[in-house]
Scaffold this motif. Structure first.
Motif, PDB file in Angstrom:
ATOM      1  N   PHE A 329       0.815  -1.215   0.000  1.00 34.86           N
ATOM      2  CA  PHE A 329       0.000   0.000   0.000  1.00 34.86           C
ATOM      3  C   PHE A 329       0.850   1.267   0.000  1.00 34.86           C
ATOM      4  O   PHE A 329       0.335   2.355  -0.239  1.00 34.86           O
ATOM      5  N   ALA A 403      -6.203   6.090  -2.750  1.00 29.84           N
ATOM      6  CA  ALA A 403      -6.356   4.633  -2.814  1.00 29.84           C
ATOM      7  C   ALA A 403      -7.594   4.253  -3.621  1.00 29.84           C
ATOM      8  O   ALA A 403      -7.563   3.303  -4.426  1.00 29.84           O
ATOM      9  N   GLY A 449      -0.448   0.217   5.180  1.00 30.54           N
ATOM     10  CA  GLY A 449      -1.405  -0.833   4.851  1.00 30.54           C
ATOM     11  C   GLY A 449      -1.830  -1.701   6.009  1.00 30.54           C
ATOM     12  O   GLY A 449      -2.194  -2.867   5.812  1.00 30.54           O
TER      13      GLY A 449
END
Length: 647
Positions: A329, A403, A449
């Motif tokens: 992430f 995201a 993440g």
């Protein structure tokens, strides 16, 4: 006493009048009756003839032929096969138990199937046929035919049933069909009458269920003459129905089989997406199961074995499973900061091994820290502190929004069961769901993440494809329906700064191709197919301060269910990306050691269209890869032989 002539004349006149009146009434009644009879027999003859016909002629539905499913190259994945079955009509059988006992001496019927069939016999109308045994052999049919006089009410029939030649390779994508149940009917507001045909099959899960109406087709009909009891005497005419649509998928069956074999006995998933079109060329979950077991009704023992397996073979982990994405992430945190203009590629952050945030230490995975790191080095070394610092500058709302632009926290519209939405949380989400304020520590966790952040392997593959192309690549599973090409998932430009995207790609390239990169050992050695990627390790347990002081317990020393998840995302070739891949191995440990080698092998297999040459691998891995390829080749050959038997 004699009447005088005048009285006699009057009496005769009155009698004549009464006779005329009575005659007129009778004549009028007879005329009305005649007119009514003429109206019924002549004017309304057609209507009454139709009513009479309807009293002895019934309309019966003819099940439509279900549409077949193919891979992108025309390889059959789900087809219809002629099957023999043995049915019983209760009113013709007399003593059902005695007749069935005779039948079982000729045909081997599993006790569980027989009990289920007998329950249906007792519940169904006495004149309706009920299947006692399905998909029996021709020898079984012959024995029943020869002994027909001793088996009243028993009849062999020919029908269609679903077969999945690819076995477990496509179980989680295509799903399976099964007989319509009361529960199925309860979920449909106005069920099609064809669904009430005994043992009619419909999609239960996967694409079979999601595309049920297209695959099912439209039922035909036939007119049959029946007796007073409702039993069919003869067929008068029929009108064939409309067969279901044939569907071609974007998945490559050879690559799908390889990915399934490469995942092996791990509890894992992998997704391969074509960066140019958005086509899902592979979407695998391991372990898998044989969908053919469900078509006729799976046994209790087989079903218990699947549901009690801790590796959850029935779950389609590639689209249903959601996991903290871990360090995969970090590109989202970096892109949010780059697009906001809060960081430059050469700006550095000091990593002493932790960052103090609101009175709490947030640790880096490297206990001694990484020292001064910039954007590229932070991703190459997967430094956590760099992203803690970055996130505190940019804030969770911008990270979450970025995201979502890359496909995380979004439910992608695919015809598969339970496609997960994942979660890209922000302040409003926590307030709405938990009734709490967002904390700065939540932002630090989300930046790498962890915490509330959740993503599926499908979403991670989409994220990688969008990083690789800068376009809003959308996953596509259906290539065509009855030969009609479906819309591409190539997508339009995301409108992001191309310089920022190039920086992210360059940093991901360093992860796989720099000697100090976390995925260096899983690199591709062929210059034309160099890979850019990112490792990830997702924690599933809390590490206490005491454990850190003593030394964090290694994954291999923990019970399997407490080990970290291993993740890897990548795209290749680096110069002109063709495929993006995501791999998640549940409780696999480190992403660099477990997930990255799988992703490398999968993307090479996709690029070469088969086993790649050993020169594509680092020299230190070639002996191991050679042995692995030989083993997988044998497994795939065995699987192909099994598929040939099913076809």
């Amino acid at each position: 006493m004699r009447r005088n002539p005048r009285e006699l004349a009057g009496l005769q006149t009155r009698t004549t009048r009464r006779a005329i009146l009575l005659g007129s009434v009778m004549t009028g009644f007879a005329g009305a009756l005649a007119m009514r009879m003429r109206h019924l027999q002549v004017d309304q003859a057609d209507q009454f003839r139709l009513l009479a016909e309807e009293n002895r002629i019934n309309i019966r539905l003819i099940p439509p032929k279900r549409g077949e499913i193919y891979d992108r190259n025309g390889v059959i994945i789900a087809r219809n096969s002629q099957s023999y079955r043995i049915v019983i009509v209760r009113e013709d059988a007399g003593d059902v138990d005695e007749v069935v006992a005779r039948l079982t001496k000729l045909v081997d019927i599993p006790e569980e199937d027989l009990e289920r069939a007998l329950v249906s016999v007792r519940r169904s109308a006495p004149f309706l046929p009920v299947a006692l045994a399905d998909q029996v052999t021709w020898d079984d049919i012959s024995r029943v035919a020869v002994n027909a006089p001793a088996l009243p009410g028993i009849t062999p029939e020919v029908g269609l049933t679903r077969v999945y030649p690819q076995g477990d390779a496509f179980a989680h994508v295509v799903g399976y069909v099964g007989p319509v149940s009361d529960y199925d009917l309860s979920k449909i507001e106005d069920p099609d009458q064809v669904l009430r045909i005994p043992r009619f099959q419909i999609g239960k899960v996967g694409l079979e269920a999601r595309q049920e109406e297209q695959l099912r087709g439209k039922a035909g009909s036939k007119r049959v003459e029946v007796n007073a009891a409702g039993r069919v005497m003869r067929e008068l005419d029929r009108q064939e129905g409309q067969p279901g649509a044939d569907i071609q998928l974007t998945v490559d069956s050879q690559l799908q089989s390889y990915v399934q074999a490469r995942l092996g006995r791990e509890s894992a998933s992998a997704v391969v997406i074509d960066c140019e079109t958005g086509d899902l060329v592979a979407c695998a979950s391991a372990p898998s199961y044989d969908p053919n077991l469900f078509v006729r009704g799976i046994s209790v023992a087989d079903y218990r074995g699947l549901t009690e397996d801790p590796y959850r073979p029935l779950a389609s982990k590639s689209v249903q499973g959601v996991y903290p994405p871990g360090s995969t992430f970090k590109m989202m945190t970096a892109m949010a900061a780059l697009e906001a203009g809060l960081v430059g590629p050469d700006d550095t952050v000091w990593c002493p091994g932790y960052l103090q945030v609101a009175g709490r230490r947030f640790h880096c995975w490297k206990r001694g820290g990484h020292g001064h790191v910039n954007l590229e080095n932070s991703l190459k070394h997967s430094c956590d502190v760099y992203y803690y610092d970055l996130a505190l500058k940019v804030g969770i709302d911008k990270i979450s929004a970025m995201a979502q632009r890359f496909g995380l926290g979004q439910r992608h519209d695919l015809p598969m069961s339970a496609v997960a939405e994942g979660l890209a949380p922000d302040r409003a989400w926590k307030s709405r769901v938990h009734g709490q304020d967002w904390l700065v520590g939540d932002t630090a966790n989300a930046s790498i993440g962890q915490g509330f952040m959740l993503a599926s392997p499908l979403q991670l593959a989409v994220m990688s494809a969008r990083i690789a192309t800068g376009r809003e690549v959308t996953p596509r599973l259906i290539k065509s329906v009855d030969g009609i090409e479906q819309p591409s998932g190539a997508g339009e430009s995301m409108g992001l700064n191309e310089n920022n995207l190039r920086k992210m790609r360059k940093a991901m390239y360093a992860v796989s191709n720099d000697r100090r990169g976390t995925a260096w050992r899983a690199r591709i050695n062929e210059d034309a197919f160099r890979m850019a990627g990112k490792t990830g390790t997702s924690q599933v347990r809390n590490i206490t301060a005491d454990e850190r002081a003593r030394g964090v317990i290694r994954n291999e020393d923990l019970p399997w269910e407490r080990r970290d998840h291993a993740l890897f995302v990548c795209f290749a070739p680096y110069v002109a990306p063709k495929y993006a891949v995501s791999v998640v191995v549940e409780h696999g440990g480190g992403g660099s050691a477990v997930a990255a080698p799988i992703a490398r092998d999968v993307i090479l297999q996709a690029l070469y269209g088969g086993f790649p040459p050993l020169e594509a691998y680092p020299s230190s891995d070639r002996d191991k890869v050679k042995a692995q390829q030989e083993r997988l080749s044998r497994e795939l050959q065995q699987a192909e032989e099994q598929r040939s038997d099913r076809v």
